[in-house]
Write an enzyme that holds these catalytic residues in place. Structure first.
Site, PDB file in Angstrom:
ATOM      1  N   ASP A   1       1.061  -1.744   0.211  1.00 30.24           N
ATOM      2  CA  ASP A   1      -0.298   0.053   0.220  1.00 30.24           C
ATOM      3  C   ASP A   1       1.228   1.302  -0.229  1.00 30.24           C
ATOM      4  O   ASP A   1       0.940   1.944  -0.599  1.00 30.24           O
ATOM      5  CB  ASP A   1      -0.653  -0.313   1.252  1.00 30.24           C
ATOM      6  CG  ASP A   1      -2.226  -0.523   0.743  1.00 30.24           C
ATOM      7  OD1 ASP A   1      -2.686  -0.775  -0.160  1.00 30.24           O
ATOM      8  OD2 ASP A   1      -3.030  -1.390   1.692  1.00 30.24           O
TER       9      ASP A   1
ATOM     10  N   THR B   1      -7.014  -5.673  -0.389  1.00 32.54           N
ATOM     11  CA  THR B   1      -5.650  -6.838   0.399  1.00 32.54           C
ATOM     12  C   THR B   1      -5.624  -8.023   0.476  1.00 32.54           C
ATOM     13  O   THR B   1      -4.764  -8.423   0.802  1.00 32.54           O
ATOM     14  CB  THR B   1      -5.885  -5.465   1.487  1.00 32.54           C
ATOM     15  OG1 THR B   1      -6.980  -5.514   2.344  1.00 32.54           O
ATOM     16  CG2 THR B   1      -5.113  -4.466   0.790  1.00 32.54           C
TER      17      THR B   1
END
Length: 363
Positions: free
Chosen positions: A49, A142
């Site tokens: 990220d 994710t």
């Protein structure tokens, strides 16, 4: 990409930035597969990220220094954790496209301090009715990213509240079976990229380690029935059974009411990958009935993907039939629920869904 087309520079830089960021995520996953990084904690997701957000914002900020940025990640935890900061910096400072001309169009932070400052630009930005904002989700999906399933690196340009450019890098996307599935993934390559500019159609290309591959147009999605036909059994839904914000059971009831197949043709965790499924994966509809009246989606979960679907011949509104407004800040503040369907069928789908709600109290 013709320089005579509006937003041609924005599209080119955005596609290159997303391709490099997807390469970064693949490099990280290879390290996990080799045991260099523990896959049983959140570290790989955190590194991906932060690192992808830094690379994307760095490139777009250099090319368009007056533009705003809207992203999910803050660099606070990096400032507090020197070891994590070092690991993110190692990935950011070493990931390069193998084509020198393409890499020269991008930017890489020169210091750790510059890197964390770039990341923080994302949490400072807002999508407003005036001005330009680059909206990004460095890793949408994710949980599935860590399982080696579908995820997307997402970037969109919102100008004066309207989507103008959308780019989704889908590193594991494999369309050999004609559908998008969590478990049918690209094991050997770098997946596929979908992109669109408003009014110019949507395109798809394979991703790699160097220059952008040629893009091909995405055909318009098929209209369900005719505009005067009440038969909606031709809808092919994409959904997410595990989603906590939407009511999967009510979605199933509506599909049964109109005679459409259920379970959904594609079940995907990533919100952005659901737009991909409608654009190229054999699906043509999506509904979202929130479990809670106050629920509103984050803008980065939808900007870009919505544009790609619309440029493929789709239409998207909220449950009341209002267009989705991307100019109200970091969330889609006026958008309650969602209805996405082929443009020629959308009104019939919306009408059927609203009648379903009146009869069942669905919302």
């Amino acid at each position: 990409m013709s320089s005579s087309n509006p937003y041609s520079k924005e599209l080119q830089i955005a596609c290159l930035a997303v391709q490099r960021a997807t390469l970064l995520t693949k490099i990280l996953l290879e390290a996990v597969d080799k045991g260099a990084i523990d896959k049983f904690d959140s570290t790989p997701v955190t590194i991906a990220d932060f690192a992808a957000q830094a690379l994307i914002i760095g490139s777009m900020h250099r090319a368009f220094p007056d533009d705003d940025f809207v992203g999910e990640e803050s660099a606070d935890s990096l400032r507090e954790d020197p070891e994590l900061l070092d690991r993110v910096w190692q990935l950011v400072s070493t990931t390069r496209l193998e084509d020198p001309e393409s890499e020269a169009l991008l930017a890489t932070p020169s210091t750790k301090e510059e890197m964390v400052d770039l990341i923080d630009l994302g949490v400072k930005g807002k999508c407003e009715r005036q001005g330009r904002s680059w909206v990004l989700d460095p890793v949408d999906g994710t949980a599935t990213f860590m399982r080696g399933q579908q995820y997307a690196v997402c970037l969109a340009l919102v100008e004066d509240g309207e989507q103008k450019v959308g780019v989704l890098g889908c590193p594991n996307l494999n369309l050999e079976k004609g559908t998008v599935s969590e478990d049918v993934v690209d094991r050997d390559g770098y997946g596929l990229m979908l992109s669109a500019v408003t009014g110019q159609g949507a395109y798809i290309r394979p991703m790699g380690r160097g220059a952008l591959a040629p893009a091909t147009p995405i055909p318009k999605i098929r209209v369900v029935g005719t505009e005067s036909d009440d038969d909606l059994s031709g809808l092919r839904f994409v959904d997410c059974a595990a989603a906590k914000s939407s009511d999967f059971e009510k979605h199933a009831q509506f599909a049964s009411r109109i005679g459409a197949p259920w379970p959904p043709r594609a079940d995907l965790w990533s919100a952005q990958m659901r737009y991909v499924a409608m654009a190229v994966g054999g699906c043509n509809a999506l509904i979202k009935i929130p479990k809670k009246k106050q629920y509103r989606s984050n803008v980065w979960d939808h900007a870009g993907g919505m544009l790609i679907f619309e440029e493929c011949g789709g239409k998207i509104t909220d449950l009341e039939g209002n267009p989705v407004d991307c100019g109200l800040g970091r969330v889609l503040a006026d958008t309650y629920g969602m209805v996405a369907a082929p443009e020629g069928a959308h009104a019939r789908v919306l009408d059927a869904l609203q009648r379903f709600s009146k009869e069942t109290g669905a919302w």
